[in-house]
Design a protein around this motif. Sequence first.
Motif, PDB file in Angstrom:
ATOM      1  N   LEU A   1       2.718 -39.595 -11.263  1.00  0.00           N
ATOM      2  CA  LEU A   1       3.218 -40.590 -11.918  1.00  0.00           C
ATOM      3  C   LEU A   1       3.804 -40.125 -13.216  1.00  0.00           C
ATOM      4  O   LEU A   1       4.869 -40.667 -13.988  1.00  0.00           O
ATOM      5  CB  LEU A   1       1.954 -41.481 -12.716  1.00  0.00           C
ATOM      6  N   THR A   2       3.458 -38.792 -13.654  1.00  0.00           N
ATOM      7  CA  THR A   2       4.167 -37.868 -14.819  1.00  0.00           C
ATOM      8  C   THR A   2       5.518 -37.537 -14.148  1.00  0.00           C
ATOM      9  O   THR A   2       6.531 -37.449 -15.025  1.00  0.00           O
ATOM     10  CB  THR A   2       3.175 -36.730 -15.166  1.00  0.00           C
ATOM     11  N   VAL A   3       5.642 -37.123 -12.871  1.00  0.00           N
ATOM     12  CA  VAL A   3       6.796 -36.937 -12.458  1.00  0.00           C
ATOM     13  C   VAL A   3       7.908 -38.063 -12.427  1.00  0.00           C
ATOM     14  O   VAL A   3       9.035 -37.980 -12.708  1.00  0.00           O
ATOM     15  CB  VAL A   3       6.830 -36.281 -11.074  1.00  0.00           C
ATOM     16  N   ALA A   4       7.408 -39.123 -12.063  1.00  0.00           N
ATOM     17  CA  ALA A   4       7.991 -40.438 -12.209  1.00  0.00           C
ATOM     18  C   ALA A   4       8.565 -40.687 -13.708  1.00  0.00           C
ATOM     19  O   ALA A   4       9.629 -41.165 -13.803  1.00  0.00           O
ATOM     20  CB  ALA A   4       7.306 -41.634 -11.846  1.00  0.00           C
ATOM     21  N   MET A   5       7.859 -40.239 -14.542  1.00  0.00           N
ATOM     22  CA  MET A   5       8.046 -40.665 -16.134  1.00  0.00           C
ATOM     23  C   MET A   5       9.285 -39.436 -16.340  1.00  0.00           C
ATOM     24  O   MET A   5      10.171 -40.054 -17.339  1.00  0.00           O
ATOM     25  CB  MET A   5       6.920 -40.295 -17.130  1.00  0.00           C
ATOM     26  N   VAL A   6       8.967 -38.406 -15.749  1.00  0.00           N
ATOM     27  CA  VAL A   6      10.448 -37.447 -16.259  1.00  0.00           C
ATOM     28  C   VAL A   6      11.616 -38.169 -15.575  1.00  0.00           C
ATOM     29  O   VAL A   6      12.636 -37.992 -16.266  1.00  0.00           O
ATOM     30  CB  VAL A   6       9.952 -36.179 -15.214  1.00  0.00           C
ATOM     31  N   GLY A   7      11.465 -38.783 -14.370  1.00  0.00           N
ATOM     32  CA  GLY A   7      12.968 -39.328 -14.076  1.00  0.00           C
ATOM     33  C   GLY A   7      13.475 -40.444 -14.868  1.00  0.00           C
ATOM     34  O   GLY A   7      14.423 -40.459 -15.214  1.00  0.00           O
ATOM     35  N   VAL A   8      12.190 -41.158 -15.571  1.00  0.00           N
ATOM     36  CA  VAL A   8      12.607 -42.223 -16.731  1.00  0.00           C
ATOM     37  C   VAL A   8      13.283 -41.505 -17.707  1.00  0.00           C
ATOM     38  O   VAL A   8      14.609 -42.040 -18.203  1.00  0.00           O
ATOM     39  CB  VAL A   8      11.422 -42.964 -17.037  1.00  0.00           C
TER      40      VAL A   8
END
Length: 479
Positions: free
Chosen positions: A203-210
């Motif tokens: 989920l943190t990786v996904a937020m890096v994408g954001v």
Amino acid sequence: MLDVLNRPPADPADERPVGDTAAAPVPYLPYVLIAVVLTGLYFLYSWVQYDHFRTPSWDLGIFGQSVRSYAELRVPVADIKGPGFPILGDHFSPVTALLAPLYWLWPSPVSLLFAQAALFAGSAVIVGRTTQQILGSRAAGIALTVAYGLSWGLQEAVKSDFHEIAFAVPLLALVCRALLLGRWTAAAAWAAPLVLVKEDMGLTVAMVGVVLALKGQRKLGAALAAFGAAFFALTVLVLIPAASKLGQYDYWAKIEKTGAGADTSLGQVISSALTSGERWEMVLYLLAITGFLALRSPLVLLVLPTLGWRFVSQDANHWGMHWHYSAVLMPVVFLALVDGVRAVRTSPRPWLAAYGKVAVAAATAVALVLAANLPLRDLLKSETYAADARAEQARAAVAAVPAGASVEADVPLLAHLTADHTVYWVGTSKGATPDYLALDLRGWSGQTSDPAATAAQLHPEAAYEIVHRSDGFAVLRKK
């Protein structure tokens, strides 16, 4: 802006957009020297705690068993959680296999404590050098390195023995560094391995994408966000249940159940999260150590996934400032502070621009003040190193168990036995009859004055005799 910040990047792989911050080379030496000191402090605290049997939980024993499995080229198991328990069916942390070479050289759970100390200290080098590159001030870089190294999140993690998140801390520092320097591909590349640290990191990786998308890198951001979210779903819905003997991701219960074991509705979970003073105190301290200037940076979005699952958890251990859960937030908020200082330098509000000039000094002062009541302060106390009768009794109990034997032990003894024994935790060895029992007579599993009776309750299928006893511990051998 300093003219050195207009130089072309030293790294040909940089993908810095025009007008974004470039950086002159920054020497490593002062930051490495600070990191060496931090490594020594972290490791000294961990080693004294280990040597004096002040283990706060069973986790060091569990990680010691799993890393030993990797080092012996076996499927990673943690018998402490149950005979032959596959550790990847608990948390998805294959990154700990990287510690196998160190374990070959130093076959002890103490090697894990050293590795964690070095990883945390290494992240301080990244934070400090990035601060100097972005702000153009060595004084600011060194000050923030010290403030970060003494931060409450890292100190509480050191106190909590070893955990897999030790790998996430430097990786997140590298992610934030790349984002601040406009190195978009590098940010994605450093973020991707986080999914191998622990399942929630997806989920943190996904937020890096954001954050990448907010920076204008929409395609790369979308791809990384999709990767992180998909890997999170894959681990908790497929990989962990497939490895688990229970066939499920056991930690959903942390959200679905209250401490009393009753079903909890979604509304109750949200209400509990939003009205919890301890949870909000955690957020307050997280932002206060940056003088709240981290809120000026989009990097602060990276704390949301970790704070999110901790807020909705019904396990009180996940709230507040204790344990290791906040360590992954430290590099994010400190580098968000750096970004915030850069942002307010050109603010049309004079007071805000002026505040930006003193924000690093203020954050350092706050860190030093808080450090007076944090774990590393114990290193200044003579009683920390003093002889301890209970520790000597525990050491004698460990010595009474022959190398290579299987043993069922209480929490204070677990980590000290994992290097050369098959170790179970008291009450979780169902299906196995260990050669020895090592019982804490006054501790974790409840007080007992009759270890033989306790042994009969634990293993009615076998008979045990006492071979060692002190005021605090008893060791029994199977007849």
